[in-house]
Design a protein around this motif. Structure first.
Motif, PDB file in Angstrom:
ATOM      1  N   VAL A  61      36.697 -35.430   7.008  1.00 25.26           N
ATOM      2  CA  VAL A  61      36.124 -34.161   6.549  1.00 25.26           C
ATOM      3  C   VAL A  61      36.720 -33.801   5.192  1.00 25.26           C
ATOM      4  O   VAL A  61      37.941 -33.716   5.053  1.00 25.26           O
ATOM      5  N   ASP A  62      35.843 -33.616   4.192  1.00 27.12           N
ATOM      6  CA  ASP A  62      36.323 -33.183   2.876  1.00 27.12           C
ATOM      7  C   ASP A  62      35.387 -32.136   2.287  1.00 27.12           C
ATOM      8  O   ASP A  62      34.556 -31.559   2.998  1.00 27.12           O
TER       9      ASP A  62
ATOM     10  N   VAL B 222      48.986 -28.848   4.093  1.00 26.09           N
ATOM     11  CA  VAL B 222      47.712 -29.573   4.104  1.00 26.09           C
ATOM     12  C   VAL B 222      46.865 -29.151   2.904  1.00 26.09           C
ATOM     13  O   VAL B 222      46.998 -28.025   2.404  1.00 26.09           O
ATOM     14  N   PRO B 223      45.968 -30.034   2.421  1.00 23.07           N
ATOM     15  CA  PRO B 223      45.005 -29.629   1.391  1.00 23.07           C
ATOM     16  C   PRO B 223      43.998 -28.668   2.027  1.00 23.07           C
ATOM     17  O   PRO B 223      43.237 -29.061   2.911  1.00 23.07           O
ATOM     18  N   MET B 224      44.023 -27.419   1.593  1.00 26.19           N
ATOM     19  CA  MET B 224      43.177 -26.387   2.176  1.00 26.19           C
ATOM     20  C   MET B 224      41.979 -26.127   1.264  1.00 26.19           C
ATOM     21  O   MET B 224      42.131 -25.739   0.109  1.00 26.19           O
ATOM     22  N   MET B 225      40.773 -26.364   1.789  1.00 23.97           N
ATOM     23  CA  MET B 225      39.548 -26.112   1.020  1.00 23.97           C
ATOM     24  C   MET B 225      39.215 -24.621   1.073  1.00 23.97           C
ATOM     25  O   MET B 225      39.589 -23.919   2.013  1.00 23.97           O
ATOM     26  N   PHE B 226      38.496 -24.150   0.062  1.00 25.36           N
ATOM     27  CA  PHE B 226      38.153 -22.724  -0.014  1.00 25.36           C
ATOM     28  C   PHE B 226      36.699 -22.547  -0.441  1.00 25.36           C
ATOM     29  O   PHE B 226      36.201 -23.256  -1.319  1.00 25.36           O
TER      30      PHE B 226
ATOM     31  N   THR C 162      47.488 -33.479   9.538  1.00 22.52           N
ATOM     32  CA  THR C 162      48.134 -34.549   8.772  1.00 22.52           C
ATOM     33  C   THR C 162      48.339 -35.799   9.609  1.00 22.52           C
ATOM     34  O   THR C 162      48.701 -36.844   9.080  1.00 22.52           O
ATOM     35  N   ASN C 163      48.108 -35.695  10.914  1.00 24.34           N
ATOM     36  CA  ASN C 163      48.265 -36.835  11.822  1.00 24.34           C
ATOM     37  C   ASN C 163      46.950 -37.583  11.912  1.00 24.34           C
ATOM     38  O   ASN C 163      45.960 -37.060  12.417  1.00 24.34           O
ATOM     39  N   LYS C 164      46.908 -38.818  11.418  1.00 26.92           N
ATOM     40  CA  LYS C 164      45.658 -39.581  11.382  1.00 26.92           C
ATOM     41  C   LYS C 164      45.280 -40.106  12.764  1.00 26.92           C
ATOM     42  O   LYS C 164      44.222 -40.661  12.924  1.00 26.92           O
TER      43      LYS C 164
ATOM     44  N   VAL D  20      36.143 -18.613   3.574  1.00 22.76           N
ATOM     45  CA  VAL D  20      36.523 -19.677   4.504  1.00 22.76           C
ATOM     46  C   VAL D  20      37.607 -20.542   3.873  1.00 22.76           C
ATOM     47  O   VAL D  20      37.469 -21.007   2.740  1.00 22.76           O
ATOM     48  N   LYS D  21      38.675 -20.737   4.595  1.00 18.69           N
ATOM     49  CA  LYS D  21      39.726 -21.678   4.213  1.00 18.69           C
ATOM     50  C   LYS D  21      39.860 -22.687   5.335  1.00 18.69           C
ATOM     51  O   LYS D  21      40.156 -22.316   6.484  1.00 18.69           O
ATOM     52  N   MET D  22      39.636 -23.968   4.998  1.00 20.07           N
ATOM     53  CA  MET D  22      39.594 -25.020   6.013  1.00 20.07           C
ATOM     54  C   MET D  22      40.346 -26.252   5.535  1.00 20.07           C
ATOM     55  O   MET D  22      40.174 -26.672   4.387  1.00 20.07           O
ATOM     56  N   PRO D  23      41.172 -26.853   6.391  1.00 18.08           N
ATOM     57  CA  PRO D  23      41.925 -28.038   5.953  1.00 18.08           C
ATOM     58  C   PRO D  23      41.040 -29.283   5.883  1.00 18.08           C
ATOM     59  O   PRO D  23      40.137 -29.460   6.699  1.00 18.08           O
ATOM     60  N   LYS D  24      41.309 -30.120   4.894  1.00 18.39           N
ATOM     61  CA  LYS D  24      40.737 -31.461   4.898  1.00 18.39           C
ATOM     62  C   LYS D  24      41.465 -32.253   5.975  1.00 18.39           C
ATOM     63  O   LYS D  24      42.672 -32.079   6.166  1.00 18.39           O
TER      64      LYS D  24
END
Length: 404
Positions: free
Chosen positions: A350-351, A227-231, A402-404, A296-300
């Motif tokens: 969420v982005d 997953v794209p992981m935000m930081f 990843t499941n919409k 903080v590491k959080m998935p989009k």
């Protein structure tokens, strides 16, 4: 634009009432804080009912659902009224000498949430009726007064045109984000109550998209997705629920609304958390939050969920309104009115820039300390709430981002 509001949450409840003969198919005062507390426990009860059917992503708006039924509450009497009160967890707020107290509290809550005008939060209600259908004047007055409902006339016999009109209303209220709320409609429909919520908020501390990287998300011991992981490293409010074996993180938006993340420890099955989430526990998390520097590491993620609540609510005790025992006589003199369908649709995105879209107890809540990292790389719960009232606007569970 980094601060551009990109996170949006959309929630819709459609109540389809078929007007055919049924034989055919107390404290001294209550506050909006009391209402928020009761609504939160209703949200948790509904969440548990949904989660008992599957182990997938969940997302809905308890405020949208309870507001719709609060409007229907004004139309009900007898056992139907009592069942709606009980399922919504509002029995303690009912006052015989103040019949309008509950709708008034919902009105005050909405005014409080939207009072400064800077929060992008639109909460709309519309009543679509057949030209020949006559609703009680008192109900019409109250639904307009307390819920500011639009009352529109449509010819349900022309199902194609009715669907177009209703979907256009929702599309307008959600700024084009939801284009199709309903795809089918029974031509016997006489009345339809539609509730829509649109929320858009920018993070107070935005994530930098330049730092977003693909990383593993552990759905369970056997399934891993990238997953794209935000930081972001900054000062956040955190806590740890020791007895629940879970951590809590608050991610604030810019205008008095926050997302609270509940992340079970790696050795804690998220299904074990379901029965432990209550309004009291939620408030204890908020009360014990402490600010500290955290990575903080959080998935989009983004998802859209739909629920047929008419299949869920009877199992929670709301049965008569869907049956021949329905009593909606305060809505119409026609004694043959019953509720046929309750639809709820919710979407969240969420982005990095944001989201388009209490008393201490003895359960061992402590400020979250070392290690000062909060890596959301496994199933988690999230709650979007209004801070001044603790009103729970939306809640969800992410099993697979990843499941919409």
């Amino acid at each position: 634009m980094l601060n551009k509001m990109k996170m949006a949450c959309f929630f819709f409840v459609a109540l389809l009432c078929f007007l055919t003969p049924i034989h055919q198919a107390e404290p001294n005062s209550a506050t909006i804080s009391d209402l928020s507390f009761k609504n939160m426990d209703f949200a948790m009860n509904l969440y548990r009912k949904i989660s008992s059917y599957h182990d997938k992503n969940i997302f809905f708006s308890p405020l949208s659902i309870s507001t719709s039924f609060a409007a229907l509450l004004m139309a009900s009497d007898g056992v139907t009224h009592k069942e709606i009160l009980k399922v919504l967890n509002l029995e303690a707020l009912e006052r015989a000498d103040q019949p309008d107290l509950i709708p008034k509290l919902f009105q005050l809550l909405h005014e409080n949430v939207t009072q400064n005008g800077s929060l992008k939060f639109d909460h709309s209600m519309a009543l679509f009726i057949q030209p020949q259908f006559i609703i009680e004047r008192e109900f019409e007055t109250k639904i307009n007064k307390f819920f500011n409902a639009d009352i529109k006339t449509v010819d349900f016999a022309d199902t194609t045109e009715s669907i177009r009109v209703i979907n256009e209303y929702i599309r307008d209220k959600t700024e084009g984000k939801i284009t199709e709320m309903i795809s089918a409609l029974d031509e016997q429909t006489k009345l339809l109550l539609m509730n829509a919520i649109f929320f858009q908020g920018a993070w107070k501390i935005p994530f930098n998209s330049n730092f977003t990287r693909n990383a593993p998300f552990y759905i369970d011991n056997y399934n891993i997705v990238q997953v794209p992981m935000m930081f972001k490293e900054d000062k956040y409010y955190t806590a740890e629920d020791v007895s629940l074996r879970a951590k809590v993180l608050k991610l604030p938006y810019q205008e008095g609304v926050s997302m609270l993340i509940l992340l079970p420890n790696p050795d804690m099955d998220y299904t074990m958390v379901d029965d432990e989430i209550t309004a009291e526990r939620f408030q204890s998390w908020i009360a014990k939050l402490r600010k500290m520097k955290v990575e903080v590491k959080m998935p989009k993620f983004n998802m859209e969920q739909s629920y047929s609540l008419h299949n869920l609510l009877p199992h929670m005790g709301m049965t008569s309104v869907f049956s021949n025992l329905s009593n909606l006589t305060k809505l119409s003199e026609d004694k043959g009115l019953k509720l046929s369908e309750v639809l709820h649709k919710a979407m969240i995105d969420v982005d990095e820039t944001g989201t388009t879209a209490a008393a201490a107890t003895t359960i061992g809540i402590i400020p979250y300390s070392l290690p000062r990292t909060f890596t959301i790389n496994r199933p988690f719960f999230f709650f979007i709430y209004h801070e001044n009232t603790n009103c729970l606007l939306f809640m969800g569970r992410v099993i697979d981002p990843t499941n919409k």
